[in-house]
Design a protein around this motif. Structure first.
Motif, PDB file in Angstrom:
ATOM      1  N   LYS A  24      98.640  21.953  67.158  1.00  0.00           N
ATOM      2  CA  LYS A  24      98.204  20.609  67.531  1.00  0.00           C
ATOM      3  C   LYS A  24      97.873  19.726  66.330  1.00  0.00           C
ATOM      4  N   TYR A  25      97.783  20.314  65.151  1.00  0.00           N
ATOM      5  CA  TYR A  25      97.300  19.572  63.986  1.00  0.00           C
ATOM      6  C   TYR A  25      98.230  19.733  62.794  1.00  0.00           C
ATOM      7  N   THR A  26      98.308  18.697  62.002  1.00  0.00           N
ATOM      8  CA  THR A  26      99.000  18.748  60.722  1.00  0.00           C
ATOM      9  C   THR A  26      97.980  18.359  59.663  1.00  0.00           C
ATOM     10  N   LEU A  27      97.658  19.281  58.782  1.00  0.00           N
ATOM     11  CA  LEU A  27      96.690  18.987  57.737  1.00  0.00           C
ATOM     12  C   LEU A  27      97.368  18.195  56.632  1.00  0.00           C
ATOM     13  N   GLN A  28      96.748  17.107  56.246  1.00  0.00           N
ATOM     14  CA  GLN A  28      97.274  16.241  55.200  1.00  0.00           C
ATOM     15  C   GLN A  28      96.262  16.180  54.060  1.00  0.00           C
ATOM     16  N   PRO A  29      96.733  16.114  52.838  1.00  0.00           N
ATOM     17  CA  PRO A  29      95.793  15.956  51.728  1.00  0.00           C
ATOM     18  C   PRO A  29      95.176  14.558  51.756  1.00  0.00           C
ATOM     19  N   LYS A  30      94.015  14.438  51.157  1.00  0.00           N
ATOM     20  CA  LYS A  30      93.381  13.127  51.047  1.00  0.00           C
ATOM     21  C   LYS A  30      94.127  12.313  49.993  1.00  0.00           C
ATOM     22  N   PRO A  31      94.239  11.009  50.188  1.00  0.00           N
ATOM     23  CA  PRO A  31      94.858  10.166  49.160  1.00  0.00           C
ATOM     24  C   PRO A  31      94.079  10.263  47.846  1.00  0.00           C
ATOM     25  N   ILE A  32      94.792  10.200  46.753  1.00  0.00           N
ATOM     26  CA  ILE A  32      94.202  10.275  45.417  1.00  0.00           C
ATOM     27  C   ILE A  32      93.915   8.848  44.957  1.00  0.00           C
ATOM     28  N   LYS A  33      92.635   8.542  44.760  1.00  0.00           N
ATOM     29  CA  LYS A  33      92.249   7.194  44.331  1.00  0.00           C
ATOM     30  C   LYS A  33      92.571   7.008  42.850  1.00  0.00           C
ATOM     31  N   VAL A  34      93.076   5.817  42.518  1.00  0.00           N
ATOM     32  CA  VAL A  34      93.418   5.491  41.131  1.00  0.00           C
ATOM     33  C   VAL A  34      92.966   4.074  40.809  1.00  0.00           C
ATOM     34  N   ASP A  35      92.758   3.822  39.529  1.00  0.00           N
ATOM     35  CA  ASP A  35      92.413   2.480  39.075  1.00  0.00           C
ATOM     36  C   ASP A  35      93.642   1.705  38.612  1.00  0.00           C
ATOM     37  N   ASP A  39      96.885   6.212  35.957  1.00  0.00           N
ATOM     38  CA  ASP A  39      96.185   7.365  36.521  1.00  0.00           C
ATOM     39  C   ASP A  39      97.066   8.235  37.405  1.00  0.00           C
ATOM     40  N   ILE A  40      98.270   7.785  37.707  1.00  0.00           N
ATOM     41  CA  ILE A  40      99.162   8.528  38.594  1.00  0.00           C
ATOM     42  C   ILE A  40      99.937   9.554  37.786  1.00  0.00           C
ATOM     43  N   GLU A  41      99.860  10.810  38.231  1.00  0.00           N
ATOM     44  CA  GLU A  41     100.480  11.904  37.488  1.00  0.00           C
ATOM     45  C   GLU A  41     101.976  12.039  37.745  1.00  0.00           C
ATOM     46  N   ILE A  42     102.466  11.505  38.864  1.00  0.00           N
ATOM     47  CA  ILE A  42     103.876  11.633  39.239  1.00  0.00           C
ATOM     48  C   ILE A  42     104.637  10.426  38.698  1.00  0.00           C
ATOM     49  N   HIS A  43     105.639  10.683  37.871  1.00  0.00           N
ATOM     50  CA  HIS A  43     106.448   9.603  37.284  1.00  0.00           C
ATOM     51  C   HIS A  43     107.895   9.737  37.723  1.00  0.00           C
ATOM     52  N   GLY A  44     108.536   8.614  38.037  1.00  0.00           N
ATOM     53  CA  GLY A  44     109.955   8.592  38.352  1.00  0.00           C
ATOM     54  C   GLY A  44     110.317   9.127  39.727  1.00  0.00           C
ATOM     55  N   GLU A  45     109.334   9.506  40.544  1.00  0.00           N
ATOM     56  CA  GLU A  45     109.588   9.971  41.904  1.00  0.00           C
ATOM     57  C   GLU A  45     108.870   9.049  42.875  1.00  0.00           C
ATOM     58  N   GLU A  46     109.476   8.836  44.032  1.00  0.00           N
ATOM     59  CA  GLU A  46     108.841   7.990  45.034  1.00  0.00           C
ATOM     60  C   GLU A  46     107.556   8.637  45.530  1.00  0.00           C
ATOM     61  N   ILE A  47     106.523   7.819  45.694  1.00  0.00           N
ATOM     62  CA  ILE A  47     105.239   8.262  46.217  1.00  0.00           C
ATOM     63  C   ILE A  47     104.786   7.273  47.281  1.00  0.00           C
ATOM     64  N   LEU A  48     103.880   7.695  48.119  1.00  0.00           N
ATOM     65  CA  LEU A  48     103.307   6.830  49.132  1.00  0.00           C
ATOM     66  C   LEU A  48     102.071   6.173  48.546  1.00  0.00           C
ATOM     67  N   CYS A  49     102.059   4.855  48.479  1.00  0.00           N
ATOM     68  CA  CYS A  49     100.987   4.113  47.802  1.00  0.00           C
ATOM     69  C   CYS A  49     100.197   3.265  48.798  1.00  0.00           C
ATOM     70  N   TRP A  50      98.880   3.271  48.647  1.00  0.00           N
ATOM     71  CA  TRP A  50      97.991   2.408  49.426  1.00  0.00           C
ATOM     72  C   TRP A  50      97.615   1.234  48.540  1.00  0.00           C
ATOM     73  N   ASP A  51      97.880   0.018  49.024  1.00  0.00           N
ATOM     74  CA  ASP A  51      97.577  -1.171  48.221  1.00  0.00           C
ATOM     75  C   ASP A  51      96.328  -1.899  48.706  1.00  0.00           C
ATOM     76  N   GLY A  52      95.591  -1.281  49.614  1.00  0.00           N
ATOM     77  CA  GLY A  52      94.388  -1.892  50.165  1.00  0.00           C
ATOM     78  C   GLY A  52      94.602  -2.438  51.560  1.00  0.00           C
ATOM     79  N   CYS A  53      95.868  -2.699  51.915  1.00  0.00           N
ATOM     80  CA  CYS A  53      96.200  -3.217  53.248  1.00  0.00           C
ATOM     81  C   CYS A  53      97.233  -2.357  53.962  1.00  0.00           C
TER      82      CYS A  53
END
Length: 87
Positions: A24-35, A39-53
């Motif tokens: 019934k559940y899919t565990l997801q990691p918490k988003p990694i907050k950055v300034d 601060d993002i460790e992944i380069h050159g690969e698509e990532i899911l980004c939160w822009d505040g909205c």
């Protein structure tokens, strides 16, 4: 049932509940907050980004002239998650 309710159960019942309800559940990691993109460790690969909205897909590129990392699509990233691997 709330997650806190598991804390009051004995370990045998918790184990049984997890086995019975795992589908019934899919565990997801918490988003990694950055300034900044620096601060993002992944380069050159698509990532899911939160822009505040909204969540958007973007990736970090490196500018060798200035020596800084930046978001390729100019996203003002506040947090990110790696995208799941394709099966």
């Amino acid at each position: 049932m709330r997650l806190e309710d598991l804390l009051d159960m004995d370990m045998g019942k918790v184990s049984d509940w997890l086995v019975e309800n795992a589908h019934k559940y899919t565990l997801q990691p918490k988003p990694i907050k950055v300034d900044s993109p620096e601060d993002i460790e992944i380069h050159g690969e698509e990532i899911l980004c939160w822009d505040g909205c909204d969540w958007v897909i973007d990736y970090v590129e490196y500018d060798s002239d200035t020596g800084t990392d930046y978001m390729a699509n100019n996203t003002q990233v506040e947090a990110y998650l790696p995208l799941p691997e394709k099966l």
